[in-house]
Design an enzyme around this catalytic site. Sequence first.
Site, PDB file in Angstrom:
ATOM      1  CG  ASP A  13      31.018  29.962 -65.017  1.00 52.52           C
ATOM      2  OD1 ASP A  13      30.254  30.100 -65.982  1.00 52.52           O
ATOM      3  OD2 ASP A  13      30.896  29.054 -64.173  1.00 52.52           O
ATOM      4  CE  LYS A  16      34.247  31.237 -72.255  1.00 49.74           C
ATOM      5  NZ  LYS A  16      34.138  30.716 -70.919  1.00 49.74           N
ATOM      6  N   GLY A  40      26.408  30.088 -70.468  1.00 48.97           N
ATOM      7  CA  GLY A  40      25.441  31.144 -70.183  1.00 48.97           C
ATOM      8  C   GLY A  40      26.173  32.396 -69.764  1.00 48.97           C
ATOM      9  CG  HIS A  41      27.836  34.588 -71.911  1.00 49.96           C
ATOM     10  ND1 HIS A  41      28.418  33.426 -72.348  1.00 49.96           N
ATOM     11  CD2 HIS A  41      27.380  35.220 -73.005  1.00 49.96           C
ATOM     12  CE1 HIS A  41      28.312  33.369 -73.654  1.00 49.96           C
ATOM     13  NE2 HIS A  41      27.687  34.436 -74.083  1.00 49.96           N
TER      14      HIS A  41
HETATM   15  P1  IMP Z   1      27.741  19.693 -68.873  1.00 51.65           P
HETATM   16  O1  IMP Z   1      28.536  20.521 -69.828  1.00 51.65           O
HETATM   17  O2  IMP Z   1      26.365  20.226 -68.605  1.00 51.65           O
HETATM   18  O3  IMP Z   1      27.747  18.242 -69.234  1.00 51.65           O
HETATM   19  O4  IMP Z   1      28.480  19.764 -67.437  1.00 51.65           O
HETATM   20  C1  IMP Z   1      29.776  19.199 -67.222  1.00 51.65           C
HETATM   21  C2  IMP Z   1      30.599  20.093 -66.283  1.00 51.65           C
HETATM   22  O5  IMP Z   1      30.909  21.302 -66.962  1.00 51.65           O
HETATM   23  C3  IMP Z   1      29.880  20.509 -64.995  1.00 51.65           C
HETATM   24  O6  IMP Z   1      30.836  20.655 -63.976  1.00 51.65           O
HETATM   25  C4  IMP Z   1      29.306  21.863 -65.348  1.00 51.65           C
HETATM   26  O7  IMP Z   1      29.070  22.649 -64.216  1.00 51.65           O
HETATM   27  C5  IMP Z   1      30.434  22.418 -66.200  1.00 51.65           C
HETATM   28  N1  IMP Z   1      29.996  23.443 -67.152  1.00 51.65           N
HETATM   29  C6  IMP Z   1      29.356  23.256 -68.318  1.00 51.65           C
HETATM   30  N2  IMP Z   1      29.156  24.424 -68.945  1.00 51.65           N
HETATM   31  C7  IMP Z   1      29.704  25.363 -68.161  1.00 51.65           C
HETATM   32  C8  IMP Z   1      29.856  26.776 -68.289  1.00 51.65           C
HETATM   33  O8  IMP Z   1      29.458  27.401 -69.268  1.00 51.65           O
HETATM   34  N3  IMP Z   1      30.491  27.405 -67.263  1.00 51.65           N
HETATM   35  C9  IMP Z   1      30.981  26.725 -66.188  1.00 51.65           C
HETATM   36  N4  IMP Z   1      30.881  25.420 -66.030  1.00 51.65           N
HETATM   37  C10 IMP Z   1      30.251  24.738 -67.015  1.00 51.65           C
END
Ligand code: IMP
Length: 416
Positions: A13, A16, A40-41
């Site tokens: 976040d 980028k 996501g962005h």
């Molecule tokens: P997962 O990638 O869904 O398995 O989540 C693992 C950790 O990475 C959690 O703390 C999520 O909130 C974080 N996370 C995954 N993708 C993002 C992202 O694009 N931005 C910020 N945090 C992320």
Amino acid sequence: MANVAVLGCIWGDEAKAKIVDFLAAEADIVIRYQGGNNAGHTIVSNGKKYIFHLIPAGILYPDKICFLGNGVVIDLFALLAEMENLSDQGIDFHNRFFIDPRAGIVLPIHRQLDEAAENDSPAIKIGTTKRGIGPCYSDLTARVGIRFGDLFHLQILRQRLKRLYNYHKLSDYEIDDLAEALYLSAKPLAECRQQISYFLNRHQDKRILFEGAQGALLDLSFGTYPFVTSSHTTIGGITTGSGFSLRRLGRVVGVYKSYFTRVGEGPFPTELKNELGDIIREHGNEYGSTTGRPRRCGWFDAVAARYSAMLNDIDEIALTLLDVLSGLDSIRICTGYRMNETIITDFPDNSEILNQVTPIYEELKGWKDDITQISSYQALPVAAREYIGRLEELLDRKITIISVGPDREQTIVRQK
Ligand code: IMP
């Protein structure tokens, strides 16, 4: 332009996508090489809003080729929905959007496993996005995963799904329907299949931009384990996720937010669990773009930032959301951690330790002026320039790009 990597250097976040969008103007090929639709962005371009989860942001330029590398994991139905959405907004994918056949496929069962792990076992709650990313990568590691190329052979797909369901000791009554749904839905993507390693080797004259997802502190190995994502978000992910040799990379841009945020569980030494944290969240609209969760906000942590700059061997910094700090009386930077009587300046390898440290802060003057319309470094308030200068000193890198708002135009570029 050299081949360039744009890497998130905190917990994701970092905005980028805006930097990718900005730098992609000079690239021919834009590549996502790890992660999935946990990212996501939103990009604002010419006043229009575009939402991305999987597709490289470079797709907004009609002349760029975009790729999902072998290191990416794809929720097929989510990808098709995203493509449809962007097509409705006038984006053309034909002959310029490719997917490596080795990319992993996120299945409905992966989302269920993710959800169950998060809900049923609060003792190990990670705060994932519940998109099935972790279970999908674990199945690939266990060698029972499904890959993009499998989707085009119904018989093989059925066999692979059977193996995977057996592995999880699940009843396989739904396999035939699932195999057929995947096979039929994937058909329109048949022309996108392309081995990325060969493609990049054959197009050595093209300028490539690697678009990192998440951030260094979420790296499966180097991040704040176990509160991490399941892919390699640091620079090595480029090689394993696209077959591209790092020896051909010419420029590494590390993206840092002007303050720190984190969504999900895990240690965050400089977190502001007070009104100031709420103010920053509201100023910065710090809500997750994939899950809508409020992001935890805190001061810039130079210990963590130096660590991710080192891991990624970054050449220069893009500093985002500087405008969000406008209006604060003072701004703090964490320059070290205290643990009992010891001062720590290396980022700890253990989340338990990181949970126990107390940040050591340096305080700088804030600035009151609105900076969202400023287009040159010299025109920034003195206090903002002092903040930037101090970060440069602490990270021993130049901040070459400063973002002061969501639009492409709200970007200050400095010479390296
Ligand atoms: P997962 O990638 O869904 O398995 O989540 C693992 C950790 O990475 C959690 O703390 C999520 O909130 C974080 N996370 C995954 N993708 C993002 C992202 O694009 N931005 C910020 N945090 C992320």
